[in-house]
Write a protein that holds these residues in place. Structure first.
Motif, PDB file in Angstrom:
ATOM      1  N   SER A  26      39.791  37.585  47.756  1.00  0.00           N
ATOM      2  CA  SER A  26      39.726  38.999  48.120  1.00  0.00           C
ATOM      3  C   SER A  26      39.983  39.151  49.614  1.00  0.00           C
ATOM      4  O   SER A  26      39.320  38.511  50.429  1.00  0.00           O
ATOM      5  CB  SER A  26      38.352  39.576  47.768  1.00  0.00           C
ATOM      6  OG  SER A  26      38.138  39.541  46.374  1.00  0.00           O
ATOM      7  N   SER A  28      39.357  41.690  51.462  1.00  0.00           N
ATOM      8  CA  SER A  28      38.361  42.514  52.142  1.00  0.00           C
ATOM      9  C   SER A  28      37.142  42.651  51.250  1.00  0.00           C
ATOM     10  O   SER A  28      37.171  42.299  50.070  1.00  0.00           O
ATOM     11  CB  SER A  28      38.928  43.903  52.474  1.00  0.00           C
ATOM     12  OG  SER A  28      37.987  44.672  53.203  1.00  0.00           O
ATOM     13  N   PRO A  30      34.284  45.453  49.634  1.00  0.00           N
ATOM     14  CA  PRO A  30      34.298  46.875  49.269  1.00  0.00           C
ATOM     15  C   PRO A  30      33.908  47.759  50.456  1.00  0.00           C
ATOM     16  O   PRO A  30      33.050  47.388  51.253  1.00  0.00           O
ATOM     17  CB  PRO A  30      33.251  46.958  48.155  1.00  0.00           C
ATOM     18  CG  PRO A  30      33.212  45.584  47.566  1.00  0.00           C
ATOM     19  CD  PRO A  30      33.430  44.660  48.729  1.00  0.00           C
ATOM     20  N   HIS A  37      31.610  47.954  55.031  1.00  0.00           N
ATOM     21  CA  HIS A  37      31.848  46.652  54.415  1.00  0.00           C
ATOM     22  C   HIS A  37      30.538  45.884  54.240  1.00  0.00           C
ATOM     23  O   HIS A  37      30.286  45.289  53.188  1.00  0.00           O
ATOM     24  CB  HIS A  37      32.818  45.827  55.272  1.00  0.00           C
ATOM     25  CG  HIS A  37      34.207  46.378  55.320  1.00  0.00           C
ATOM     26  ND1 HIS A  37      34.774  46.881  56.470  1.00  0.00           N
ATOM     27  CD2 HIS A  37      35.148  46.515  54.344  1.00  0.00           C
ATOM     28  CE1 HIS A  37      36.007  47.289  56.213  1.00  0.00           C
ATOM     29  NE2 HIS A  37      36.261  47.080  54.931  1.00  0.00           N
ATOM     30  N   ARG A  93      35.478  46.664  44.932  1.00  0.00           N
ATOM     31  CA  ARG A  93      36.573  47.386  45.570  1.00  0.00           C
ATOM     32  C   ARG A  93      37.242  48.302  44.551  1.00  0.00           C
ATOM     33  O   ARG A  93      37.128  48.105  43.339  1.00  0.00           O
ATOM     34  CB  ARG A  93      37.600  46.403  46.142  1.00  0.00           C
ATOM     35  CG  ARG A  93      37.061  45.514  47.247  1.00  0.00           C
ATOM     36  CD  ARG A  93      38.161  44.640  47.831  1.00  0.00           C
ATOM     37  NE  ARG A  93      38.756  43.791  46.809  1.00  0.00           N
ATOM     38  CZ  ARG A  93      39.957  43.226  46.910  1.00  0.00           C
ATOM     39  NH1 ARG A  93      40.701  43.431  47.972  1.00  0.00           N
ATOM     40  NH2 ARG A  93      40.412  42.456  45.947  1.00  0.00           N
ATOM     41  N   GLU A  94      37.983  49.272  45.055  1.00  0.00           N
ATOM     42  CA  GLU A  94      38.635  50.232  44.172  1.00  0.00           C
ATOM     43  C   GLU A  94      39.652  49.559  43.252  1.00  0.00           C
ATOM     44  O   GLU A  94      39.779  49.925  42.082  1.00  0.00           O
ATOM     45  CB  GLU A  94      39.317  51.329  44.995  1.00  0.00           C
ATOM     46  CG  GLU A  94      38.352  52.212  45.770  1.00  0.00           C
ATOM     47  CD  GLU A  94      37.406  52.971  44.866  1.00  0.00           C
ATOM     48  OE1 GLU A  94      37.889  53.679  43.959  1.00  0.00           O
ATOM     49  OE2 GLU A  94      36.179  52.849  45.060  1.00  0.00           O
ATOM     50  N   THR A 109      32.788  40.110  42.529  1.00  0.00           N
ATOM     51  CA  THR A 109      32.579  40.788  43.801  1.00  0.00           C
ATOM     52  C   THR A 109      32.327  39.766  44.897  1.00  0.00           C
ATOM     53  O   THR A 109      31.727  38.707  44.639  1.00  0.00           O
ATOM     54  CB  THR A 109      31.392  41.770  43.737  1.00  0.00           C
ATOM     55  OG1 THR A 109      31.114  42.258  45.056  1.00  0.00           O
ATOM     56  CG2 THR A 109      30.143  41.104  43.185  1.00  0.00           C
ATOM     57  N   ILE A 232      42.297  53.427  51.103  1.00  0.00           N
ATOM     58  CA  ILE A 232      41.938  52.228  50.340  1.00  0.00           C
ATOM     59  C   ILE A 232      42.718  51.030  50.857  1.00  0.00           C
ATOM     60  O   ILE A 232      42.165  49.945  51.059  1.00  0.00           O
ATOM     61  CB  ILE A 232      42.209  52.441  48.840  1.00  0.00           C
ATOM     62  CG1 ILE A 232      41.249  53.483  48.260  1.00  0.00           C
ATOM     63  CG2 ILE A 232      42.087  51.124  48.078  1.00  0.00           C
ATOM     64  CD1 ILE A 232      41.582  53.900  46.839  1.00  0.00           C
ATOM     65  N   GLU A 236      40.201  48.280  52.212  1.00  0.00           N
ATOM     66  CA  GLU A 236      39.854  47.322  51.160  1.00  0.00           C
ATOM     67  C   GLU A 236      41.007  46.433  50.723  1.00  0.00           C
ATOM     68  O   GLU A 236      40.781  45.368  50.153  1.00  0.00           O
ATOM     69  CB  GLU A 236      39.353  48.066  49.917  1.00  0.00           C
ATOM     70  CG  GLU A 236      38.074  48.833  50.111  1.00  0.00           C
ATOM     71  CD  GLU A 236      37.518  49.362  48.791  1.00  0.00           C
ATOM     72  OE1 GLU A 236      36.369  49.806  48.789  1.00  0.00           O
ATOM     73  OE2 GLU A 236      38.223  49.325  47.754  1.00  0.00           O
TER      74      GLU A 236
END
Length: 243
Positions: A26, A28, A30, A37, A93-94, A109, A232, A236
């Motif tokens: 990932s 970033s 969320p 963050h 995250r989105e 996550t 976004i 993110e």
């Protein structure tokens, strides 16, 4: 075994080459759902600022970030039952929420740092690597896709497996026949692979996903996901292939 620093050096040396580089972590933490963050600690809005913060507060060798997570366990990260209810750490995250809503599967996550499926340690270490790139190579979607040279995207190997026709729950390829079947599928369109000295799902996932990236790099819709806003994208990021 490559070190993170060696990977970083290799990439920078080849930044002018026409490469689409995929990293399976990932990019970033969320941000959109809670407006931070690391709530109560960081004031970063852009993912790039989070990368800088993680790098400045991590003393681990080879761009590691284990100490960053350990120092914040129970406050931001779940590393075991002593940290409280795991459900309290399950923020996404989105793009992860969107992928799950489209039937892609349950995401992980970066706040969950325990178990075989955890992505926390690799993700925060990866953020240090992205920070150290210092703009040498565009990182999508924080940077626009370049017209030439290398670019870096976040990947999820399951997306490549689904594109190759591998059913949900059966995405691990541990032998040459399964790998070749996936590589030569219509959506991937590659030739059979050169034999490997040893087969495991890490190697086969990497080969298939690299082939999928090559086949998908010119798909305009993957560079412009319908659910990804500018806010976004900058706070993110997004996983390439989640359209």
């Amino acid at each position: 075994m490559w070190s993170r620093q060696a990977v970083l050096d290799w990439l920078v040396a080849r930044r002018s080459d026409p490469m689409l580089v995929g990293f399976d972590f990932s990019f970033s933490a969320p941000f959109m759902a809670r407006g931070a963050h690391l709530p109560g600690e960081t004031d970063s809005v852009r993912a790039r600022d989070l990368w800088a913060y993680v790098d400045a507060h991590s003393a681990d060798v080879d761009l590691g970030a284990a100490s960053f997570l350990e120092a914040r366990r129970s406050r931001h990260f779940y590393l075991g039952a002593a940290d409280g209810a795991k459900a309290d750490f399950m923020h996404f995250r989105e793009c992860e929420t969107w992928f799950n809503a489209q039937g892609g599967g349950k995401p992980s996550t970066v706040y969950d740092a325990i178990g075989a499926a955890q992505v926390a340690k690799s993700s925060f270490a990866g953020m240090r690597l992205l920070h150290r790139l210092d703009g040498a190579i565009p990182v999508w979607p924080f940077d626009p896709a370049p017209s030439k040279g290398a670019a870096i995207v976040e990947i999820y190997t399951t997306i490549a497996a689904r594109a190759a026709g591998i059913r949900k729950g059966l995405s691990k390829m541990r032998g040459p026949d399964a790998l070749d079947e996936a590589l030569t599928s219509p959506a991937i369109g590659s030739r059979p692979h050169a034999p490997l000295a040893r087969y495991d799902d890490h190697a086969t996932d990497a080969i298939l996903t690299a082939a999928w990236l090559r086949a998908s790099a010119r798909r305009t819709e993957l560079w412009h996901p319908q659910a990804m806003t500018d806010a976004i994208a900058q706070s993110e990021g997004w996983t390439f292939g989640v359209a």
